[in-house]
Write a protein that holds these residues in place. Sequence first.
Motif, PDB file in Angstrom:
ATOM      1  N   ARG A 141       8.712  -6.213   3.320  1.00 16.73           N
ATOM      2  CA  ARG A 141       7.889  -6.007   2.121  1.00 16.73           C
ATOM      3  C   ARG A 141       6.494  -6.574   2.323  1.00 16.73           C
ATOM      4  O   ARG A 141       5.507  -5.964   1.912  1.00 16.73           O
TER       5      ARG A 141
ATOM      6  N   ARG B  44       4.883  -6.926   5.150  1.00 15.17           N
ATOM      7  CA  ARG B  44       4.162  -6.031   6.070  1.00 15.17           C
ATOM      8  C   ARG B  44       3.657  -4.794   5.340  1.00 15.17           C
ATOM      9  O   ARG B  44       2.490  -4.411   5.478  1.00 15.17           O
ATOM     10  N   ARG B  45       4.543  -4.143   4.577  1.00 11.32           N
ATOM     11  CA  ARG B  45       4.151  -2.925   3.864  1.00 11.32           C
ATOM     12  C   ARG B  45       3.038  -3.198   2.858  1.00 11.32           C
ATOM     13  O   ARG B  45       2.070  -2.438   2.773  1.00 11.32           O
ATOM     14  N   ARG B  46       3.162  -4.272   2.098  1.00  9.82           N
ATOM     15  CA  ARG B  46       2.166  -4.570   1.071  1.00  9.82           C
ATOM     16  C   ARG B  46       0.831  -4.912   1.725  1.00  9.82           C
ATOM     17  O   ARG B  46      -0.216  -4.493   1.244  1.00  9.82           O
TER      18      ARG B  46
ATOM     19  N   ARG C 187      -0.300  -3.810   4.658  1.00  6.38           N
ATOM     20  CA  ARG C 187      -0.877  -2.550   5.166  1.00  6.38           C
ATOM     21  C   ARG C 187      -1.501  -1.736   4.039  1.00  6.38           C
ATOM     22  O   ARG C 187      -2.589  -1.189   4.191  1.00  6.38           O
ATOM     23  N   LYS C 188      -0.810  -1.654   2.920  1.00  3.82           N
ATOM     24  CA  LYS C 188      -1.331  -0.904   1.775  1.00  3.82           C
ATOM     25  C   LYS C 188      -2.603  -1.547   1.233  1.00  3.82           C
ATOM     26  O   LYS C 188      -3.566  -0.864   0.909  1.00  3.82           O
TER      27      LYS C 188
END
Length: 145
Positions: free
Chosen positions: A30, A32-34, A36-37
């Motif tokens: 989570r 990592r994804r947040r 990147r976004k």
Amino acid sequence: MTYRYNRFPSEESPWLGAMTLHPVPESVPRARRRFRKFIAPYNPAWSVDGCALMISELVTNAILYGRADEEWCVRVEWFREETSLRVEVHNPGFPANVRLRRPNANDAHGRGLLLVDAMAESWHSGPSRFGGTVVSFVMADAWPS
């Protein structure tokens, strides 16, 4: 899990954003994804995947080594410092326990800070302003000046 962003960062307000994560393994992807976004619109000059990897390593360490008697969370924050990006990862563990290890080839753990040391311009650990420990790293020349 919560996320907050500063839509209008400036020299007077270099804070870019933060997330708080539960101390569970699912928080690592989570984070990592947040990240990147969050970072994509800034079009940084360095590898977003590399930076996300370092965040993963530090969040993993925070989850593994953070300790508190009551419910706690891992906090990740981003700051713009001139043309650099500073990322901080906070947990309620003890600052004295953060150290760069030199694991041998058979060790299953102990490479997270080695990755950060190799990839970041610099890194630091010490007492967190929230209590506990902060480990931070700097990505130089993140944006044009």
